[in-house]
Write a protein that holds these residues in place. Structure first.
Motif, PDB file in Angstrom:
ATOM      1  N   GLU A  92       4.835 -17.807 -10.648  1.00  0.00           N
ATOM      2  CA  GLU A  92       6.213 -17.501 -10.254  1.00  0.00           C
ATOM      3  C   GLU A  92       6.407 -16.020  -9.961  1.00  0.00           C
ATOM      4  OE1 GLU A  92       8.051 -18.457 -13.922  1.00  0.00           O
ATOM      5  OE2 GLU A  92       8.065 -20.624 -13.571  1.00  0.00           O
ATOM      6  N   GLY A  93       7.514 -15.760  -9.252  1.00  0.00           N
ATOM      7  CA  GLY A  93       8.012 -14.385  -9.211  1.00  0.00           C
ATOM      8  C   GLY A  93       7.501 -13.523  -8.068  1.00  0.00           C
ATOM      9  N   ALA A  94       7.098 -14.141  -6.937  1.00  0.00           N
ATOM     10  CA  ALA A  94       6.711 -13.326  -5.775  1.00  0.00           C
ATOM     11  C   ALA A  94       7.961 -13.031  -4.956  1.00  0.00           C
ATOM     12  CB  ALA A  94       5.671 -14.057  -4.941  1.00  0.00           C
ATOM     13  N   ILE A  95       8.196 -11.762  -4.693  1.00  0.00           N
ATOM     14  CA  ILE A  95       9.424 -11.332  -4.008  1.00  0.00           C
ATOM     15  C   ILE A  95       9.049 -10.495  -2.786  1.00  0.00           C
ATOM     16  CG2 ILE A  95       9.812  -9.109  -5.177  1.00  0.00           C
ATOM     17  CD1 ILE A  95      12.750 -10.035  -5.599  1.00  0.00           C
ATOM     18  N   SER A  96       9.937 -10.473  -1.793  1.00  0.00           N
ATOM     19  CA  SER A  96       9.680  -9.690  -0.569  1.00  0.00           C
ATOM     20  C   SER A  96      10.943  -8.969  -0.142  1.00  0.00           C
ATOM     21  CB  SER A  96       9.299 -10.621   0.591  1.00  0.00           C
ATOM     22  OG  SER A  96       8.256 -11.450   0.236  1.00  0.00           O
ATOM     23  N   ARG A  97      10.773  -8.099   0.847  1.00  0.00           N
ATOM     24  CA  ARG A  97      11.872  -7.616   1.682  1.00  0.00           C
ATOM     25  C   ARG A  97      12.746  -6.533   1.061  1.00  0.00           C
ATOM     26  NH1 ARG A  97      13.219  -6.751   6.804  1.00  0.00           N
ATOM     27  NH2 ARG A  97      15.330  -7.350   7.338  1.00  0.00           N
ATOM     28  N   LEU A  98      12.557  -6.157  -0.213  1.00  0.00           N
ATOM     29  CA  LEU A  98      13.413  -5.088  -0.716  1.00  0.00           C
ATOM     30  C   LEU A  98      12.571  -3.863  -1.103  1.00  0.00           C
ATOM     31  CD1 LEU A  98      14.679  -5.894  -4.322  1.00  0.00           C
ATOM     32  CD2 LEU A  98      12.863  -7.125  -3.223  1.00  0.00           C
ATOM     33  N   ILE A  99      13.202  -2.739  -1.152  1.00  0.00           N
ATOM     34  CA  ILE A  99      12.667  -1.449  -1.618  1.00  0.00           C
ATOM     35  C   ILE A  99      11.605  -0.838  -0.718  1.00  0.00           C
ATOM     36  CG2 ILE A  99      11.550  -0.179  -3.512  1.00  0.00           C
ATOM     37  CD1 ILE A  99      12.768  -2.229  -5.434  1.00  0.00           C
ATOM     38  N   PHE A 100      10.488  -1.525  -0.508  1.00  0.00           N
ATOM     39  CA  PHE A 100       9.357  -0.872   0.161  1.00  0.00           C
ATOM     40  C   PHE A 100       9.457  -1.002   1.677  1.00  0.00           C
ATOM     41  CE2 PHE A 100       8.032  -2.260  -4.049  1.00  0.00           C
ATOM     42  CZ  PHE A 100       7.743  -1.025  -4.616  1.00  0.00           C
ATOM     43  N   ASP A 101       9.761   0.127   2.316  1.00  0.00           N
ATOM     44  CA  ASP A 101       9.871   0.123   3.770  1.00  0.00           C
ATOM     45  C   ASP A 101       8.628   0.757   4.372  1.00  0.00           C
ATOM     46  OD1 ASP A 101      10.259   3.071   4.425  1.00  0.00           O
ATOM     47  OD2 ASP A 101      11.896   2.784   2.994  1.00  0.00           O
ATOM     48  N   THR A 102       8.576   0.769   5.702  1.00  0.00           N
ATOM     49  CA  THR A 102       7.369   1.280   6.367  1.00  0.00           C
ATOM     50  C   THR A 102       7.670   2.531   7.185  1.00  0.00           C
ATOM     51  OG1 THR A 102       7.728  -0.114   8.307  1.00  0.00           O
ATOM     52  CG2 THR A 102       6.390  -1.049   6.527  1.00  0.00           C
ATOM     53  N   TRP A 103       8.757   3.223   6.857  1.00  0.00           N
ATOM     54  CA  TRP A 103       9.170   4.362   7.687  1.00  0.00           C
ATOM     55  C   TRP A 103       8.185   5.535   7.619  1.00  0.00           C
ATOM     56  CZ3 TRP A 103      11.885   5.520  11.667  1.00  0.00           C
ATOM     57  CH2 TRP A 103      12.269   6.831  11.919  1.00  0.00           C
ATOM     58  N   TYR A 104       7.837   5.947   6.390  1.00  0.00           N
ATOM     59  CA  TYR A 104       7.037   7.168   6.196  1.00  0.00           C
ATOM     60  C   TYR A 104       5.548   6.879   6.416  1.00  0.00           C
ATOM     61  CZ  TYR A 104       4.718  10.802   3.382  1.00  0.00           C
ATOM     62  OH  TYR A 104       3.906  11.806   2.934  1.00  0.00           O
ATOM     63  N   PRO A 105       4.856   7.649   7.261  1.00  0.00           N
ATOM     64  CA  PRO A 105       3.484   7.300   7.604  1.00  0.00           C
ATOM     65  C   PRO A 105       2.425   8.053   6.806  1.00  0.00           C
ATOM     66  CG  PRO A 105       4.241   8.928   9.131  1.00  0.00           C
ATOM     67  CD  PRO A 105       5.355   8.756   8.102  1.00  0.00           C
ATOM     68  N   GLY A 106       2.815   8.638   5.658  1.00  0.00           N
ATOM     69  CA  GLY A 106       1.818   9.355   4.863  1.00  0.00           C
ATOM     70  C   GLY A 106       0.939   8.425   4.046  1.00  0.00           C
ATOM     71  N   TYR A 107       1.391   7.194   3.863  1.00  0.00           N
ATOM     72  CA  TYR A 107       0.626   6.220   3.070  1.00  0.00           C
ATOM     73  C   TYR A 107      -0.548   5.666   3.867  1.00  0.00           C
ATOM     74  CZ  TYR A 107       5.157   5.916   0.717  1.00  0.00           C
ATOM     75  OH  TYR A 107       6.331   6.195   0.088  1.00  0.00           O
ATOM     76  N   VAL A 108      -1.563   5.255   3.149  1.00  0.00           N
ATOM     77  CA  VAL A 108      -2.728   4.673   3.819  1.00  0.00           C
ATOM     78  C   VAL A 108      -2.307   3.457   4.638  1.00  0.00           C
ATOM     79  CG1 VAL A 108      -3.410   3.316   1.781  1.00  0.00           C
ATOM     80  CG2 VAL A 108      -5.090   3.851   3.539  1.00  0.00           C
ATOM     81  N   THR A 109      -1.354   2.667   4.110  1.00  0.00           N
ATOM     82  CA  THR A 109      -0.958   1.446   4.827  1.00  0.00           C
ATOM     83  C   THR A 109      -0.342   1.777   6.190  1.00  0.00           C
ATOM     84  OG1 THR A 109       0.958   1.580   3.357  1.00  0.00           O
ATOM     85  CG2 THR A 109      -0.629  -0.140   2.896  1.00  0.00           C
ATOM     86  N   GLN A 110       0.563   2.782   6.208  1.00  0.00           N
ATOM     87  CA  GLN A 110       1.215   3.102   7.477  1.00  0.00           C
ATOM     88  C   GLN A 110       0.265   3.830   8.430  1.00  0.00           C
ATOM     89  OE1 GLN A 110       3.311   2.587   4.697  1.00  0.00           O
ATOM     90  NE2 GLN A 110       3.720   0.871   6.015  1.00  0.00           N
ATOM     91  N   VAL A 111      -0.666   4.593   7.863  1.00  0.00           N
ATOM     92  CA  VAL A 111      -1.654   5.256   8.724  1.00  0.00           C
ATOM     93  C   VAL A 111      -2.467   4.209   9.467  1.00  0.00           C
ATOM     94  CG1 VAL A 111      -3.768   6.646   8.726  1.00  0.00           C
ATOM     95  CG2 VAL A 111      -1.801   7.395   7.405  1.00  0.00           C
ATOM     96  N   VAL A 112      -2.920   3.189   8.745  1.00  0.00           N
ATOM     97  CA  VAL A 112      -3.768   2.200   9.421  1.00  0.00           C
ATOM     98  C   VAL A 112      -2.952   1.306  10.354  1.00  0.00           C
ATOM     99  CG1 VAL A 112      -5.479   2.276   7.580  1.00  0.00           C
ATOM    100  CG2 VAL A 112      -3.813   0.403   7.609  1.00  0.00           C
ATOM    101  N   ASP A 113      -1.691   1.061  10.037  1.00  0.00           N
ATOM    102  CA  ASP A 113      -0.862   0.263  10.957  1.00  0.00           C
ATOM    103  C   ASP A 113      -0.895   0.848  12.364  1.00  0.00           C
ATOM    104  OD1 ASP A 113      -0.086  -1.535   9.047  1.00  0.00           O
ATOM    105  OD2 ASP A 113       1.912  -0.693   8.731  1.00  0.00           O
ATOM    106  N   SER A 114      -0.766   2.182  12.447  1.00  0.00           N
ATOM    107  CA  SER A 114      -0.743   2.789  13.777  1.00  0.00           C
ATOM    108  C   SER A 114      -2.162   2.952  14.330  1.00  0.00           C
ATOM    109  CB  SER A 114       0.007   4.124  13.750  1.00  0.00           C
ATOM    110  OG  SER A 114      -0.511   4.964  12.754  1.00  0.00           O
TER     111      SER A 114
END
Ligand SMILES: [Zn+2]
Length: 869
Positions: free
Chosen positions: A287-309
């Motif tokens: 139980e307890g998988a949640i989505s869509r709140l808090i974590f956005d993708t605006w700032y590209p300093g994170y490894v996740t956003q770097v690889v997205d682009s």
């Protein structure tokens, strides 16, 4: 009839054919046999050393895993990582790496060829076991994941191993060891869940994930090389552990705003993978998988956003964490009110009902999530591979038809070394950088040969656009319907829907590097560069009297420290002057020839790419004598990433320093050991004074500098020492030192003023030594910063000198600001005489995350200025 020998051969052939299938699984040791405990056992954390010891055992006993080295960590450990797949795939690794590289780079492929390669290729999935060591389950999960995959015999996992090559990485080896070493001795004591009183990475701690778009840390450099130069993964999965309570795991889709510099297919696949993860949790009754709140993708300093682009589908999850490997029991009464009635919703369809939460649960959630990613990577292998090519191709096509067509970086820069550094980091991040062989014209401007060009017709062009352009943060209040209920419930008080991290980051602004966007296509002969060097080091002129170095070059400070170490002498010109046929500005660094050897200076120029001028006559200019100082950097037991980043840039520029702890400041007599003390940024000054409360930590780490320490710091300055306060911690000096200064942003309400992580224009008094080498106007970071009003002082000689201020209007260069009138013309850097010494307030973060190279010299100047009489 076959001879016995032949029968034996056939048997061997059978065994060889069977190897890939069984992967030697019979003799593979279980993690427990090496670690001494089961992965996820209460009160037990495997160290990185143990994990790699186990991985080596796996490699010895299985043909499904191969180990590689990624380089060294900040603390000198080898970063070992694994490739896990079927034995056949691992035997053909080079071929599969070649395929994915060609699909990623697009160049020279037709759609038909790309289709064919997509049929043949394997999905490379990169899972990193978490950057944040205090979020400890993901790194533990790596061990179990490796074992499960290497020994699996079920059809589903065999299919995955056939379709997927997993690159399994420990992203923060130092942190993993530091954390286990801190936790284990505390188990069973009152301090079992006490926080670790130092950073879990030598310099950055939690900020290690904010380093990904510039790679200042060696760990980031190593992992960046893996991603952008070697494996070109299709999916990169970055584990974290800050689930919004009471949810047990946060999974995609993300919150808003969405960074615009990603291909839409990235977002689609992220949503699909997130849904597949959610389904896997519900299938397994987790139980307890949640989505869509808090974590956005605006700032590209994170490894996740770097690889997205970079056209890599990033997956972020945040699994629930109590502390370390200690279990915890929750009841519904512990939940926030809105979660207590367990309402089912579209992005939280299976609410968690409370109960025990152990590290084993967190590890199991991570395993379910990782395996769901691997399953999608297998089921959609061909589509994912072709999409990777497709995204790169779309990006290239888009920017062959629309601006920006390229970025132009003139060779003539204020600080050529810093400009070179920026371009070299972009090369490391997979960007092609060119140098023009001939003069060219673009948008009516003539550029000479030797100008650098970054064309946008390259597959990862969205990354360069993301970090080079100005950000305009979307005001989500404008279209609440568009953001699907994410905005309306929040009370704004004049502020926009806040982003999770910075709102503006434009790297060339942070570096003080001049760039131009090309609004028309560039026609010019050009060469691709493996390494950029805008200014090769040399000595020009005749150094009969002295050597001159420019204050604009950051490496001049490294040079100064080396000269001091050799016993050489250094001066700063107090005013502009002429020598030979050249004009030199105030701050020019003068090194008397008699105090250094020519061969030493030549080595310095070459090694640091410094252009050093020699002059043969005394220019008769007034100077400051610059002496080595005994430098202390305050280090709270409440770890501060800002303190770590400060150490990093001091070390990079070879400033000798030592750390100074709460106890040292409480003890006093600071002048005996230090000339200068840096107080790095902390969110609240009270943290510095109070430290950890009694009983929350082992006694050694309890209490801050206390009010006695504040008095000792005052005495230190009164007796001739210099105190440098950085960013928000300036408030400590303002409130406790009786300075004739007021921070106008203190206690300002959100509807009056808000600015979160943006880039603002600043004006400098470049005739003041603290601002030597700065332009009259420069980009600076605002993040929880200060803006000062200065009151008249009783004595003229104690009057604070303002060194920089915000412009009268339009301070915003990149990001978002509300209420900018409040800071109009307010002071940001102050030089305050204090008894025999000085207090320097740097009211904005001049070395924020070691990124704004264009303002580092404000700190370096402050350190050396301390020593001048
Ligand atoms: Zn984290």
């Amino acid at each position: 009839m076959k001879s016995p020998k032949n029968i034996r051969s056939i048997f061997f052939i059978f065994i060889i054919m069977a190897f890939p299938f069984f992967g030697f699984s019979q003799s593979v040791p279980e993690p427990e046999e090496v670690l001494g405990f089961k992965v996820g056992a209460d009160y037990h954390l495997a160290t990185y050393t143990q994990a790699i010891e186990y991985f080596k055992k796996l490699e010895e006993n299985s043909s499904r895993i191969k180990l590689f080295d990624a380089g060294k960590t900040s603390m000198g450990q080898t970063m070992t990582y694994a490739a896990i797949s079927s034995a056949e795939n691992l035997a053909n690794l080079e071929r599969y790496k070649q395929i994915i590289k060609r699909l990623s780079l697009v160049k020279g492929l037709s759609d038909a060829e790309a289709k064919k390669l997509s049929q043949e290729g394997k999905t490379i999935v990169y899972i990193d076991g978490g950057l944040h060591a205090s979020e400890c389950a993901p790194a533990q999960h790596n061990i179990q994941l490796a074992y499960d995959l290497v020994t699996a015999k079920d059809q589903k996992t065999l299919r995955i191993l056939d379709d997927v090559i997993l690159v399994l990485v420990f992203a923060n080896p130092d942190g993993m060891n530091l954390l286990a070493e801190w936790y284990h001795p505390n188990v069973g004591t009152p301090f079992e869940v006490s926080r670790m009183p130092w950073l879990y990475q030598k310099y950055a701690g939690h900020d290690n994930n904010r380093d990904s778009y510039i790679a200042n840390l060696v760990e980031t450099q190593n992992l960046t090389r893996l991603v952008n130069k070697e494996w070109y993964p299709v999916i990169l999965y970055n584990h974290h552990q800050t689930a919004p309570f009471p949810a047990r795991i946060w999974i995609p889709p993300s919150s808003e705003p969405t960074n615009p510099n990603v291909h839409p297919l990235i977002v689609r696949w992220q949503n699909l993978i997130g849904s597949a993860m959610g389904a896997a949790f519900d299938e397994e009754g987790k139980e307890g998988a949640i989505s869509r709140l808090i974590f956005d993708t605006w700032y590209p300093g994170y490894v996740t956003q770097v690889v997205d682009s970079h056209n890599i589908m990033s997956i972020l999850t945040e699994t629930a964490l109590y502390r370390y490997a200690t279990p915890h029991f929750y009841t519904i009464r512990d939940f926030p009110k809105q979660y207590q009635d367990l309402t089912m919703s579209a992005f939280y369809p299976n609410p968690w009902k409370g109960g025990w939460w152990r590290i084993k649960d967190a590890v199991d959630y991570c395993l379910t999530a990782s395996k769901a990613v691997l399953d999608v990577a297998s089921k959609y292998r061909k589509e994912l591979l072709f999409n990777k090519y497709r995204m790169g191709k779309d990006v290239i096509n888009r920017f062959s038809k629309e601006p920006p067509y390229a970025w132009i970086i003139p060779e003539n820069q204020r600080d050529p070394g810093t400009a070179s550094l920026l371009l070299n980091r972009m090369i490391l991040l997979g960007i092609d950088v060119y140098r023009s062989d001939e003069a060219f014209t673009c948008d009516g401007i003539k550029y000479p040969a030797g100008t650098y060009i970054i064309p946008m017709t390259q597959p990862f062009a969205l990354f360069i656009k993301n970090v080079f352009e100005e950000q305009s943060y979307p005001d989500l209040r404008k279209y609440p319907d568009l953001w699907q209920g994410l905005v309306e419930p929040v009370k704004f008080e004049g502020a926009p829907f806040e982003s999770y991290d910075m709102m503006g980051w434009t790297l060339p602004y942070q570096f003080g590097v001049k760039i131009y966007a090309a609004n028309s296509p560039i026609v010019s002969g050009k060469r691709r560069m493996n390494e950029v060097k805008l200014q090769p080091g040399s000595i020009v002129g005749k150094p009969g009297y002295s050597y001159l170095m420019r204050h604009e070059d950051n490496t001049s400070f490294t040079a100064t420290n080396r000269i001091h170490k050799q016993g050489g002498r250094v001066f700063w010109a107090k005013e502009p002057f002429s020598a030979g046929n050249s004009r030199f500005s105030e701050g020019t660094i003068i090194v008397p020839s008699a105090s250094v050897k020519r061969s030493f200076m030549e080595k310095l120029a070459k090694g640091l790419d410094l252009k050093i001028m020699g002059i043969s006559k005394d220019p008769k200019v007034k100077t400051f004598s610059i002496k080595p100082v005994r430098l202390g950097v305050y280090k709270s037991w409440i770890p501060s990433a800002d303190e770590g980043w400060t150490r990093l840039i001091l070390e990079k520029h070879e400033f000798p320093y030592s750390n100074i702890h709460d106890g040292d400041i409480r003890a006093g007599n600071l002048n005996a050991n230090y000339d200068v003390i840096i107080m790095p940024d902390t969110y609240k000054p009270e943290v510095v004074i109070n430290g950890y409360a009694k009983g929350t930590m082992p006694p050694k780490y309890v209490g801050g500098i206390t009010l006695k320490g504040v008095r000792n710091l005052k005495l230190f300055a009164e007796n001739g020492g210099t105190l440098i306060f950085m960013n928000a911690v300036c408030n400590l000096a303002v409130e406790h030192f009786g300075l004739p200064v007021r921070n106008v942003l203190k206690r300002v309400k959100k509807d009056e003023f808000i600015c979160i992580g943006s880039i603002l224009r600043m004006q400098f008094d470049t005739s003041h030594p603290l601002a030597y080498g700065m332009p009259k106007e420069a980009a600076t970071i605002f993040e929880n910063s200060c803006a000062f009003d200065v009151m008249p002082s009783f004595e003229a000689k104690r009057q604070p000198k303002s060194v920089s201020k915000y412009p009268e209007e339009n301070p915003l260069m990149s990001g978002w600001i509300h209420g900018d009138r409040i800071i109009s013309q307010k002071t940001t850097i102050l030089d305050i005489p204090y008894g025999e010494g000085k207090i320097i307030l740097l009211g904005f973060p001049v070395q924020y995350r070691a990124q704004p190279h264009g303002t580092f010299r404000l700190l370096f100047n402050s350190i050396f200025y301390a020593g001048v009489e």
